[in-house]
Design a protein around this motif. Structure first.
Motif, PDB file in Angstrom:
ATOM      1  N   UNK A 134      -7.262  42.821 -81.981  1.00 15.56           N
ATOM      2  CA  UNK A 134      -6.795  44.020 -81.374  1.00 15.56           C
ATOM      3  C   UNK A 134      -7.886  44.933 -81.849  1.00 15.56           C
ATOM      4  N   UNK A 135      -8.618  45.697 -80.578  1.00 10.86           N
ATOM      5  CA  UNK A 135      -9.889  46.670 -80.877  1.00 10.86           C
ATOM      6  C   UNK A 135      -9.030  47.768 -81.838  1.00 10.86           C
ATOM      7  N   UNK A 136      -9.601  48.357 -82.733  1.00 12.70           N
ATOM      8  CA  UNK A 136      -8.977  49.573 -83.280  1.00 12.70           C
ATOM      9  C   UNK A 136      -9.366  50.712 -82.670  1.00 12.70           C
ATOM     10  N   UNK A 137      -8.557  51.772 -82.588  1.00 16.88           N
ATOM     11  CA  UNK A 137      -8.804  52.821 -81.546  1.00 16.88           C
ATOM     12  C   UNK A 137      -9.844  53.610 -82.530  1.00 16.88           C
ATOM     13  N   UNK A 138     -10.816  54.203 -81.368  1.00 14.10           N
ATOM     14  CA  UNK A 138     -11.867  54.963 -81.745  1.00 14.10           C
ATOM     15  C   UNK A 138     -13.280  54.183 -82.284  1.00 14.10           C
ATOM     16  N   UNK A 175     -18.191  41.395 -74.814  1.00 17.36           N
ATOM     17  CA  UNK A 175     -17.819  40.533 -76.038  1.00 17.36           C
ATOM     18  C   UNK A 175     -16.178  40.654 -76.181  1.00 17.36           C
ATOM     19  N   UNK A 176     -15.684  42.212 -76.266  1.00 18.52           N
ATOM     20  CA  UNK A 176     -14.375  42.306 -76.565  1.00 18.52           C
ATOM     21  C   UNK A 176     -13.583  42.011 -75.425  1.00 18.52           C
ATOM     22  N   UNK A 177     -13.951  41.971 -74.324  1.00 13.92           N
ATOM     23  CA  UNK A 177     -12.975  41.845 -73.072  1.00 13.92           C
ATOM     24  C   UNK A 177     -12.960  40.524 -72.715  1.00 13.92           C
ATOM     25  N   UNK A 178     -14.438  39.584 -73.011  1.00  8.62           N
ATOM     26  CA  UNK A 178     -14.391  38.321 -72.490  1.00  8.62           C
ATOM     27  C   UNK A 178     -14.567  37.235 -73.518  1.00  8.62           C
ATOM     28  N   UNK A 179     -14.967  37.706 -74.687  1.00  9.64           N
ATOM     29  CA  UNK A 179     -14.991  36.906 -75.683  1.00  9.64           C
ATOM     30  C   UNK A 179     -13.823  37.152 -76.771  1.00  9.64           C
ATOM     31  N   UNK A 180     -13.198  38.050 -76.418  1.00  8.22           N
ATOM     32  CA  UNK A 180     -11.811  38.515 -77.288  1.00  8.22           C
ATOM     33  C   UNK A 180     -11.865  38.946 -78.569  1.00  8.22           C
ATOM     34  N   UNK A 181     -13.352  39.294 -79.042  1.00  7.44           N
ATOM     35  CA  UNK A 181     -13.464  39.730 -80.365  1.00  7.44           C
ATOM     36  C   UNK A 181     -13.796  41.053 -80.548  1.00  7.44           C
ATOM     37  N   UNK A 182     -12.921  41.853 -81.131  1.00  8.64           N
ATOM     38  CA  UNK A 182     -13.222  43.361 -81.446  1.00  8.64           C
ATOM     39  C   UNK A 182     -14.538  43.837 -82.393  1.00  8.64           C
ATOM     40  N   UNK A 183     -14.975  44.799 -82.058  1.00 12.50           N
ATOM     41  CA  UNK A 183     -15.927  45.469 -83.020  1.00 12.50           C
ATOM     42  C   UNK A 183     -15.554  46.210 -84.103  1.00 12.50           C
ATOM     43  N   UNK A 184     -16.079  46.226 -85.407  1.00 11.90           N
ATOM     44  CA  UNK A 184     -15.828  46.949 -86.438  1.00 11.90           C
ATOM     45  C   UNK A 184     -16.786  47.686 -86.949  1.00 11.90           C
ATOM     46  N   UNK A 193     -19.758  52.550 -94.701  1.00 13.90           N
ATOM     47  CA  UNK A 193     -19.486  52.441 -93.338  1.00 13.90           C
ATOM     48  C   UNK A 193     -21.217  52.314 -92.946  1.00 13.90           C
ATOM     49  N   UNK A 194     -21.758  51.229 -92.530  1.00 13.35           N
ATOM     50  CA  UNK A 194     -23.239  51.125 -92.251  1.00 13.35           C
ATOM     51  C   UNK A 194     -23.280  50.460 -90.790  1.00 13.35           C
ATOM     52  N   UNK A 195     -23.444  51.175 -89.912  1.00 10.49           N
ATOM     53  CA  UNK A 195     -23.389  50.585 -88.373  1.00 10.49           C
ATOM     54  C   UNK A 195     -22.299  49.916 -88.067  1.00 10.49           C
ATOM     55  N   UNK A 196     -22.257  49.038 -87.030  1.00  5.15           N
ATOM     56  CA  UNK A 196     -21.258  48.343 -86.546  1.00  5.15           C
ATOM     57  C   UNK A 196     -21.377  46.877 -86.440  1.00  5.15           C
ATOM     58  N   UNK A 197     -20.258  46.012 -86.493  1.00  2.88           N
ATOM     59  CA  UNK A 197     -20.603  44.657 -86.384  1.00  2.88           C
ATOM     60  C   UNK A 197     -19.503  43.947 -85.572  1.00  2.88           C
ATOM     61  N   UNK A 198     -19.685  42.878 -85.110  1.00  2.07           N
ATOM     62  CA  UNK A 198     -18.875  42.074 -83.942  1.00  2.07           C
ATOM     63  C   UNK A 198     -18.999  40.714 -84.167  1.00  2.07           C
ATOM     64  N   UNK A 199     -18.360  39.848 -85.239  1.00  5.18           N
ATOM     65  CA  UNK A 199     -18.480  38.755 -85.301  1.00  5.18           C
ATOM     66  C   UNK A 199     -17.659  38.041 -84.102  1.00  5.18           C
ATOM     67  N   UNK A 200     -18.376  37.138 -83.264  1.00  3.11           N
ATOM     68  CA  UNK A 200     -17.726  36.408 -82.149  1.00  3.11           C
ATOM     69  C   UNK A 200     -17.825  34.813 -82.322  1.00  3.11           C
TER      70      UNK A 200
END
Length: 510
Positions: free
Chosen positions: A111-115, A134-143, A328-335
């Protein structure tokens, strides 16, 4: 040593598959020829079938290059082409229920975290649409709030991997495409057995064809006796079946739910240059620490077993105060990318990075077997003034793949794309960086198999400082690589050009 290597090649899974494939084709031919005078009627029926299939294939929603390859085969081999296509298509497939279950679980567990998406939009507005896709079609959220470390060689990654495995207290999950006996396997085996003896949940999953027939039983018996749970993904079966194409090409290690490794490195000595196969072996990987590791945990468990969501949740480490020791250094989205859902996530991520780049595109890949869509994307970016550079191996592991790559070199260099060959040997790294701000690192090659047939995985990095390390490594690697010129392409022997052109017609099927 040569005799042992010859025996190993003869007894390999690939050799067995080819022999059994030829035997089955021979059986079909003999069955048809035995019809005697009635053969002409069967031949006419097969020709009619070929025409119908050609029309059907032309109108299917498969990649153009794949459709063209099959139409060529049907045209050249009218007797067996259509039958082969039909047989492969109706043969055993992974059940669609598996994909439906995985999608259902992903929606419940990932589940994608709010914000977070809003923060990414403010930090990197040009990248947020990719993250949403990627969150919608790969179903993997970003952190966010996740630490990443880059390894420019397999040796450095292996050293860190052993160090992190020693700290495990709860569980260890490992997943590899290739596992071979040797120093790496011995070191990891001893550690895993010791950890299993401490009561830790230790699991090892490997691909049934990538690891090979000789390594399918004996090396893992001791592990299982020592308490390590071992699982073969999609075991080799001697039948003509499209399911044999769907390999687990991923490389994942998850430790206690807070640390993960991902990249191109398998569990075999050539990946850390303790064994030389194709000159110096260059591979890359990243280590991830933080909440984003949950994505890797879920993707591993989904292929491991048919567990329900509540069972998988026990591996989610909500008790870890990630914010207390992670910067906290940028964002990452493992998929993960699955061949079952008709959504080529990996390819579309690469295309998005290439199409949106404004200054630079930096790519490393062991294979450059790409279709017209990818060639046009790379070429158009170069024509727009983007500095597009690709590093591939100088010493290949497969001659026919190298021949096809050179066929693409000529087209790409003419469009303004810079192609480098890694002179010291074989580069197995799979990375793509756009403008030094967005990057992908993982297991996805620039070829048809990775884009459409294999189970793959990777991580998208947005505005992470570690991207600078990837770019710096690319620049250093380019310095020891040969820049392929139009003259190089022109000087190639005619028979190599012809071989590359012919093989390129069947590239999607190789």
């Amino acid at each position: 040593m040569k005799i042992k290597k010859l025996i190993s090649s003869i007894l390999s899974t690939n050799a067995a598959f080819v022999v059994l494939l030829l035997l089955q084709i021979a059986f079909i031919m003999l069955a048809v020829m035995s019809l005697g005078e009635r053969f002409i009627f069967v031949y006419i029926a097969l020709i009619a079938l070929d025409i119908i299939l050609a029309i059907y294939i032309t109108n299917k929603n498969d990649p153009v290059s794949y459709r063209v390859s099959w139409i060529i085969i049907i045209s050249i081999f009218p007797l067996l082409g259509g039958v082969s296509y039909l047989f492969i298509k109706v043969s055993q497939q992974f059940p669609k229920s598996l994909d439906m279950r995985n999608q259902k679980q992903s929606r419940e567990l990932l589940v994608q975290e709010d914000g977070i998406m809003e923060e990414l939009s403010n930090s990197s507005p040009d990248s947020v649409n990719l993250a949403r896709y990627v969150a919608a079609h790969g179903l993997y959220p970003v952190y966010s709030n996740t630490y990443t470390e880059y390894f420019r060689l397999g040796e450095a990654q292996f050293e860190k991997l052993i160090e992190e495995l020693e700290t495990a207290k709860h569980f260890i999950f490992l997943e590899f495409f290739i596992i071979s006996k040797g120093y790496m396997f011995d070191v990891v085996s001893e550690l895993l057995i010791r950890k299993a003896g401490e009561g830790i949940d230790v699991r090892l999953m490997y691909d049934g064809i990538g690891t090979g027939m000789l390594n399918s039983v004996k090396p893992f018996r001791k592990l299982q006796e020592g308490g390590v749970k071992c699982k073969v993904f999609n075991p080799f079966r001697p039948m003509i079946s499209s399911v044999q194409n769907n390999r687990d090409h991923r490389k994942i290690v998850v430790i206690d739910g807070h640390t993960a490794f991902n990249g191109g490195t398998n569990l075999a000595d050539e990946y850390i240059n303790r064994k030389e196969r194709f000159g110096h072996w260059k591979d890359t990987a990243i280590m991830v620490k933080g909440p984003a590791v949950w994505n890797y945990t879920v993707m591993f468990l989904q292929l491991w077993e048919k567990a329900d969501s509540s069972e998988m949740l026990k591996y989610k480490r909500d008790d870890i105060p990630f914010s207390a020791f992670m910067t906290s250094d940028g964002f990452i989205q493992p998929f993960s990318d699955s061949p079952l859902d008709q959504e080529p996530v990996g390819k579309r991520i690469y295309l998005e990075l290439i199409n949106n780049a404004r200054r630079t595109v930096r790519i490393t890949t062991p294979y450059l077997i790409i279709d017209e869509e990818m060639i046009n994307a790379l070429g158009f970016a170069a024509k727009k003034g983007v500095d597009v550079s690709i590093i591939t191996p100088h010493i290949p592991d497969k001659w026919y793949v190298h021949a096809i790559a050179w066929n693409n070199y000529a087209t790409l260099t003419e469009m303004g794309v810079k192609i480098y060959e890694y002179t010291p040997g074989f580069i197995h790294a799979k990375t793509c960086v756009a403008d030094g701000r967005t990057a992908v690192i993982g297991t996805i090659n620039f070829d048809y198999r990775s884009f459409y047939l294999h189970f793959e995985c990777g991580s998208i990095l947005y505005e992470c400082s570690v991207i600078k390390d990837i770019v710096r490594d690319f620049e250093r690697t380019a310095e020891v690589s040969h820049l392929v010129t139009a003259e190089d392409c022109e000087k190639r022997p005619v028979f190599k050009k012809i071989a590359g052109a012919i093989l390129n017609m069947f590239a999607p099927l190789l």
